[in-house]
Design an enzyme around this catalytic site. Structure first.
Site, short mmCIF file in Angstrom:
data_model
loop_
_atom_site.label_atom_id
_atom_site.label_comp_id
_atom_site.label_asym_id
_atom_site.label_seq_id
_atom_site.Cartn_x
_atom_site.Cartn_y
_atom_site.Cartn_z
N GLU A 267 -6.16 1.79 -8.11
CA GLU A 267 -6.20 1.08 -6.82
C GLU A 267 -4.89 1.26 -6.06
O GLU A 267 -4.23 0.28 -5.72
CB GLU A 267 -6.43 -0.42 -7.06
CG GLU A 267 -7.65 -0.76 -7.88
CD GLU A 267 -7.64 -2.23 -8.35
OE1 GLU A 267 -6.65 -2.94 -8.13
OE2 GLU A 267 -8.64 -2.64 -8.94
N PRO A 268 -4.47 2.47 -5.76
CA PRO A 268 -3.21 2.64 -5.05
C PRO A 268 -3.34 2.28 -3.57
O PRO A 268 -4.35 2.56 -2.94
CB PRO A 268 -2.92 4.14 -5.20
CG PRO A 268 -4.28 4.76 -5.28
CD PRO A 268 -5.17 3.76 -5.98
N GLY A 269 -2.32 1.63 -3.05
CA GLY A 269 -2.31 1.31 -1.63
C GLY A 269 -1.08 1.92 -0.97
O GLY A 269 -1.14 2.96 -0.31
N ARG B 227 7.77 -7.49 6.66
CA ARG B 227 8.36 -7.24 5.34
C ARG B 227 9.86 -7.56 5.24
O ARG B 227 10.27 -8.19 4.27
CB ARG B 227 8.09 -5.80 4.90
CG ARG B 227 6.59 -5.41 4.89
CD ARG B 227 6.30 -4.09 4.20
NE ARG B 227 6.56 -4.17 2.79
CZ ARG B 227 7.64 -3.68 2.20
NH1 ARG B 227 8.53 -3.01 2.89
NH2 ARG B 227 7.81 -3.84 0.91
N TYR C 19 10.38 -10.45 2.56
CA TYR C 19 10.84 -10.00 1.24
C TYR C 19 12.28 -9.48 1.27
O TYR C 19 12.75 -8.96 0.25
CB TYR C 19 9.98 -8.86 0.70
CG TYR C 19 8.49 -9.03 0.81
CD1 TYR C 19 7.82 -10.01 0.09
CD2 TYR C 19 7.74 -8.19 1.63
CE1 TYR C 19 6.45 -10.15 0.18
CE2 TYR C 19 6.37 -8.31 1.73
CZ TYR C 19 5.73 -9.29 1.01
OH TYR C 19 4.38 -9.42 1.10
N CYS D 225 11.90 -16.38 18.05
CA CYS D 225 12.90 -17.46 18.00
C CYS D 225 13.14 -17.98 16.58
O CYS D 225 12.90 -19.15 16.29
CB CYS D 225 12.45 -18.58 18.92
SG CYS D 225 12.22 -17.95 20.58
N GLU D 226 13.54 -17.09 15.72
CA GLU D 226 13.91 -17.47 14.35
C GLU D 226 15.02 -16.53 13.92
O GLU D 226 14.95 -15.32 14.16
CB GLU D 226 12.74 -17.26 13.38
CG GLU D 226 11.59 -18.17 13.61
CD GLU D 226 10.73 -18.38 12.37
OE1 GLU D 226 11.26 -18.24 11.25
OE2 GLU D 226 9.55 -18.67 12.55
N TYR E 232 1.38 -2.27 4.55
CA TYR E 232 1.72 -3.69 4.73
C TYR E 232 2.55 -3.90 5.99
O TYR E 232 3.45 -4.73 6.02
CB TYR E 232 2.43 -4.23 3.46
CG TYR E 232 1.64 -3.96 2.20
CD1 TYR E 232 0.45 -4.64 1.96
CD2 TYR E 232 2.05 -3.00 1.26
CE1 TYR E 232 -0.31 -4.38 0.82
CE2 TYR E 232 1.30 -2.73 0.13
CZ TYR E 232 0.13 -3.43 -0.08
OH TYR E 232 -0.61 -3.17 -1.22
N1 LLP Z 1 -4.89 -3.79 -6.45
C1 LLP Z 1 -4.68 -5.12 -6.34
C2 LLP Z 1 -5.54 -6.03 -7.08
C3 LLP Z 1 -3.63 -5.60 -5.54
O1 LLP Z 1 -3.42 -6.92 -5.45
C4 LLP Z 1 -2.81 -4.69 -4.83
C5 LLP Z 1 -1.72 -5.16 -3.98
C6 LLP Z 1 -3.09 -3.32 -4.97
C7 LLP Z 1 -4.13 -2.90 -5.79
C8 LLP Z 1 -2.29 -2.26 -4.26
O2 LLP Z 1 -0.96 -2.25 -4.67
P1 LLP Z 1 0.00 -1.08 -4.14
O3 LLP Z 1 -0.49 0.21 -4.75
O4 LLP Z 1 -0.08 -1.06 -2.68
O5 LLP Z 1 1.34 -1.51 -4.64
N2 LLP Z 1 2.69 -7.21 1.13
C9 LLP Z 1 3.50 -6.68 0.04
C10 LLP Z 1 2.65 -5.99 -1.01
C11 LLP Z 1 1.56 -6.87 -1.57
C12 LLP Z 1 0.68 -6.17 -2.57
C13 LLP Z 1 -0.51 -6.98 -2.90
N3 LLP Z 1 -1.43 -6.40 -3.82
C14 LLP Z 1 4.58 -5.77 0.62
O6 LLP Z 1 4.66 -5.62 1.83
O7 LLP Z 1 5.40 -5.25 -0.13
#
Ligand code: LLP
Length: 425
Positions: free
Chosen positions: A281-283, A320, A324, A349-350, A378
């Site tokens: 599940e890469p994002g 981000r 973070y 305004c923060e 993201y």
């Molecule tokens: N699978 C599940 C169940 C997840 O919760 C996530 C990300 C992914 C896959 C994908 O993960 P990746 O390959 O993208 O690392 N908003 C944050 C990142 C939150 C990730 C949430 N879950 C940021 O901007 O760093």
């Protein structure tokens, strides 16, 4: 590796001058590169090449839609054969609308409602990743009412420290995600016994922006032991979902995170002899480097202690850094070879609306265009309308052509979504 490059002192996305997009669409604007998307998806898929299931199926690379749900981005990946990992009815609808076939869709998430379960089962998705015993009962009830069988994988909580930012770590025992390891055998047996469920496997996802493979290696080892234990107890395990999480380089002054090839080698080693179909599940890995946020300098404001560069993008457009403390490289679209030390802020305004503090950046002045790099993951998806700022537009580039794939929200449209209570009119 991405397809943003300098051409005669101007930043291009593939064959398109980003300044031309800014002139046509205005700023701030997210710009995505098709060639980069294609490259990253292909590199990731190829890193897993040959890891086929007993039935000869290649791993399912289910792109985590949350990272960048833009329809054109998802459609680009769908055409390459990507599946989708979705976590809401909205993401499910998007994945389907973008052309991801249901048999390549996985539904994850810690709080699926029964309505969302019904939508997923009605669509006929590949798998539901279940995160608790109560969810098994709920899914069983929904499936039975619909007269279908739900393919179920149990997400384990391996109790592993992913060594990433606390807000995006998901595999620790006290995180809300997954089922504790010691309860998995009983939960799997429960899934076997409940009507309307077909347990197909297990999975894990321990966090995001992982820059060390060791926690993944430990997690995969745990998954491997579970596969053996469950099978020894007579339970069928056909699939293992390895989750996402691979980190990407945000800063050139820090060690590069593991590559997809390193990850692929680990997967190959760790899953030897499992005889399952693998899912991932890469994002971020797929879309992070494929996007930039282009913004214009509103003003340069000398303060007592520091110089503020105020740009027209803000924390509502790219959250981000504020949420973070994340680092995005900031550069001028047309640098003049000078530098300055600046604190780059948005107009919200923060004080938290800060992109970089006392950072050496290209010298800029009022009206100049800048880019926040590595903003494809993201970024736009976490945008809000805080301070009644319109949702930021998105552009997709492909070679020498580009398209506005989400127009800037009109303020009138924003107002039209609200109503003044009848007693106030
Ligand atoms: N699978 C599940 C169940 C997840 O919760 C996530 C990300 C992914 C896959 C994908 O993960 P990746 O390959 O993208 O690392 N908003 C944050 C990142 C939150 C990730 C949430 N879950 C940021 O901007 O760093």
């Amino acid at each position: 590796m991405d397809h943003f490059s300098d051409r005669a002192g101007r930043l291009f996305a593939e064959e398109v001058d980003l300044a031309a997009i800014a002139a046509a669409v205005g700023t701030p604007v997210y710009v995505y590169s098709t060639a980069t998307l294609v490259r990253h998806f292909t590199v990731f898929r190829d890193a897993l090449a040959g890891l086929v299931s007993p039935a000869g199926e290649a791993p399912l690379v289910a792109y985590a839609v949350k990272a960048n749900p833009n329809l054109s981005v998802v459609a680009t990946l769908a055409r390459l054969g990507a599946g989708a990992d979705v976590v809401s009815a909205g993401e499910l609808a998007r994945a389907l609308a973008a052309g991801v076939p249901p048999e390549r869709i996985v539904f994850s998430g810690v709080g699926k409602t029964r309505a969302e379960m019904a939508a997923a089962l009605t669509a006929g998705i590949y798998q539901v990743n279940v995160e608790g015993e109560a969810e098994l009962h709920a899914l069983s009830a929904v499936a039975t009412a619909l007269g279908v069988e739900a393919p179920v994988a149990l997400r384990i909580n391996p109790g592993v420290d992913a060594k990433t930012h606390a807000k995006i770590s998901t595999g620790l025992a006290d995180n809300k995600f997954g089922i504790p390891l010691d309860r998995i055998p009983a939960a799997y047996a429960l899934a076997t016994s409940l009507p309307g469920l077909r347990p197909v496997g297990i999975g894990a996802h321990i966090g995001s922006q992982l820059t060390d493979l060791a926690p993944l290696e430990a997690t995969f080892a745990t998954l491997g032991e579970l596969v053996r234990d469950l099978r020894a107890a007579g339970m069928p395990v056909e699939r293992v979902d390895l989750g996402g999480g691979l980190g990407i380089p945000y800063r050139s002054d820090q060690p590069a995170p593991p590559t997809p090839a390193d990850y692929g080698a680990l997967v190959r080693r760790a899953t030897e002899g499992w005889n399952v179909r693998l899912l991932c599940e890469p994002g971020r890995m797929i879309v992070g480097n494929a996007g930039v946020l282009v913004s214009r300098v509103v003003t340069v404001k000398p303060g007592d202690a520091r110089t503020f560069v105020v740009v027209d993008a803000a924390m509502n457009d790219l959250l981000r850094p504020s949420l973070y403390g994340a680092w995005h490289h900031i550069r001028a679209l047309s640098p003049d070879s000078g530098t300055m030390v600046a604190t780059v802020v948005g107009p919200v305004c923060e004080t938290g609306d800060t992109f970089a503090e006392d950072r050496t950046i290209d010298r800029v002045s009022e009206g100049d265009l800048i880019a926040f790099m590595t903003a494809g993951a993201y970024g736009a998806t976490m945008a809000s309308t805080y301070n009644s700022r319109p949702l930021v537009p998105e552009v997709l580039v492909d070679g020498d052509r580009w398209a506005l794939v989400r127009p800037r929200e009109e303020i009138d449209a924003q107002l039209a979504r609200e109503a003044v209570a009848p007693w106030l009119t």
